[in-house]
Design an enzyme around this catalytic site. Structure first.
Site, PDB file in Angstrom:
ATOM      1  N   THR A 133       0.817  -1.214   0.000  1.00  0.00           N
ATOM      2  CA  THR A 133       0.000   0.000   0.000  1.00  0.00           C
ATOM      3  C   THR A 133       0.853   1.268   0.000  1.00  0.00           C
ATOM      4  O   THR A 133       1.995   1.251   0.480  1.00  0.00           O
ATOM      5  CB  THR A 133      -0.902   0.003   1.260  1.00  0.00           C
ATOM      6  N   ASP A 134       0.257   2.367  -0.464  1.00  0.00           N
ATOM      7  CA  ASP A 134       0.958   3.658  -0.407  1.00  0.00           C
ATOM      8  C   ASP A 134       1.050   4.185   1.028  1.00  0.00           C
ATOM      9  O   ASP A 134       1.824   5.097   1.311  1.00  0.00           O
ATOM     10  CB  ASP A 134       0.272   4.695  -1.321  1.00  0.00           C
ATOM     11  N   GLU A 135       0.265   3.599   1.956  1.00  0.00           N
ATOM     12  CA  GLU A 135       0.258   4.122   3.330  1.00  0.00           C
ATOM     13  C   GLU A 135       1.595   3.930   4.028  1.00  0.00           C
ATOM     14  O   GLU A 135       1.870   4.572   5.037  1.00  0.00           O
ATOM     15  CB  GLU A 135      -0.873   3.481   4.142  1.00  0.00           C
ATOM     16  N   TYR A 158      -1.851  -0.390  11.040  1.00  0.00           N
ATOM     17  CA  TYR A 158      -1.987  -1.067   9.741  1.00  0.00           C
ATOM     18  C   TYR A 158      -0.792  -0.767   8.846  1.00  0.00           C
ATOM     19  O   TYR A 158      -0.132  -1.681   8.336  1.00  0.00           O
ATOM     20  CB  TYR A 158      -3.290  -0.637   9.046  1.00  0.00           C
ATOM     21  N   LYS A 162       2.213  -3.204   7.348  1.00  0.00           N
ATOM     22  CA  LYS A 162       2.484  -3.391   5.906  1.00  0.00           C
ATOM     23  C   LYS A 162       3.934  -2.986   5.597  1.00  0.00           C
ATOM     24  O   LYS A 162       4.614  -3.638   4.806  1.00  0.00           O
ATOM     25  CB  LYS A 162       1.504  -2.574   5.049  1.00  0.00           C
TER      26      LYS A 162
END
Ligand code: NAD
Ligand code: DAU
Length: 352
Positions: A133-135, A158, A162
């Site tokens: 993810t970009d997060e 989260y 990741k």
């Protein structure tokens, strides 16, 4: 790459089901094994249309269970893995971080270990594709974009889980020379999106005349991508990336949450035959998410330039298609919003 047996983890979830469908339909010579624990977010209804195809198998299992994963690799001898299984909802990670460490970190390491053992004859013949993810890049201010070179700076449990899993995947490439590839994508939307996430939750609430909860002032920005464009990007990257490579995937499609919800209200008014402005009255500002990242924006120039991928759909058109899907699949929506979902919803929103 001429992979024949591919394990896709998390294939019963939102993005995974689109990836499984694409690979089963487009590559009849591949054997696709969908490995999924079927948590609250996993739903085999998402794959009814392809479940009888001869190149598709479903295996129920938990990536946290190392013995089971090792056994599956020994039995199926996969040529590749496309790993999507994860706990994926930021709000749930704030309530229960440990579950995210177990699935997203320990689960990923279990898969890496199984692959390391099963593929040791020649790592260059096999591929470990990790969907991220970009997060992991943290939050942007008013300007700038995430590139593949942006430093990791995760803020939520989260995104920290990741980011950790991404680091392990890179470490297995660097240390053991395994063929690992990672992609980091922005917010997806489309059919089969679980209604805990902003767009499907709002569609469900508008349909049922319930308040639309907007965190904080609704000023946070997300970069939205049609889920089938993400599945196509995964296909292109899986088949063409070099070992150890990373690609950002995004739609160049930034929306402030409040502007997105206003557009959604307009579409829903039209589709439900309501007077324009009716659904907007449901907008309710609620307590902000803790550690809420202000803005995400993905620079996907590398993917566009090197592998020729571009997003296919304008957001307005995609959002309308998404609303149509939810209105035409009432049974799907009702099934996933009963029982456990109601308990989650009460806990998440009652005190905001
Ligand atoms: P999702 O929550 O809809 O689906 C996750 C799937 O993983 C479910 O089918 C669930 O049953 C399965 N799963 C969970 N724990 C498992 C376990 N221990 N063992 C086996 N299966 C398990 O998630 P999603 O939105 O489809 O996201 C898929 C992947 O893409 C995730 O890795 C996520 O981090 C990443 N991602 C998501 C988005 C997005 O906008 N949704 C954007 C970028 C990246
Ligand atoms: O950027 C990619 C990520 O996008 C993925 O890695 C995650 O798995 C996925 O869940 C998604 O994370 P977000 O936190 O951005 O998505 P969510 O739909 O939960 O929230 C989108 C925005 O809307 C965010 O700014 C929070 C806000 N929001 C969300 C909910 C559920 C609200 O204002 N109200 C809500 O009720």
């Amino acid at each position: 790459m001429s992979s024949k047996t591919i394990i896709i983890t998390g294939g019963a979830g939102f993005i995974g089901s689109h990836v499984v469908r694409r690979f089963v339909n487009n590559y009849p010579d591949y054997q696709i094994i969908n490995l999924d624990k079927l948590t609250y977010a996993g739903n085999l209804e998402n794959l009814r249309d392809i479940e009888h195809k001869p190149n598709y198998t479903f295996v129920k299992g938990d990536i946290v269970d190392a013995a089971f994963i090792n056994g599956l690799f020994a039995a199926e001898k996969p040529d590749a893995i496309i790993h999507l299984a994860a706990e994926s909802h930021v709000d749930r990670s704030i309530t229960n971080p440990t579950e995210f460490v177990m699935t997203n970190v320990v689960g990923t390491v279990n898969l890496l270990n199984a692959a390391r053992e099963a593929w040791k004859d020649d790592y260059s013949k096999y591929r470990f594709y990790h969907v991220s993810t970009d997060e992991v890049y943290g939050a942007l201010g008013e300007t700038g974009m995430f590139t593949e070179a942006t430093k990791y700076d995760p803020h939520s449990p989260y995104s920290a889980s990741k980011a950790s899993s991404d680091h392990f995947v890179r470490a297995y490439h660097d240390t053991y020379k395994m063929d690992c590839v990672i992609s980091n994508c922005s917010n997806n939307y489309g059919a089969n999106h679980f209604p805990e996430k902003l767009i499907p939750l709002s569609i469900n609430n508008i349909k049922n005349n319930k308040p639309i909860p907007i965190y904080g002032k609704g000023e946070n920005v997300r970069d939205w991508l049609w889920v089938e464009d993400h599945a196509r990007a995964i296909d292109v990257i899986f088949h063409n990336a070099k070992a150890g490579d990373t690609y950002n995937i995004g739609g160049h499609n930034e929306w402030k949450n409040i502007d997105l919800i206003r557009l959604l209200c307009k579409i829903m008014d039209k589709k439900l035959g309501r007077e324009e402005g009716t659904s907007e009255k449901l907008i309710t500002y609620v307590t902000d998410r803790a550690g809420h990242d202000l803005r995400y924006a993905i620079d996907s120039a590398k993917l566009q330039k090197e592998l020729g991928w571009t997003p296919s759909l304008q957001f307005e058109e995609g959002l309308e298609k998404t609303v149509d899907w939810y209105l035409q699949n009432e049974e799907w929506l009702e099934n996933v919003t009963s029982g456990e979902y109601m308990k989650y919803y009460e806990n998440q929103y009652a005190t905001r």
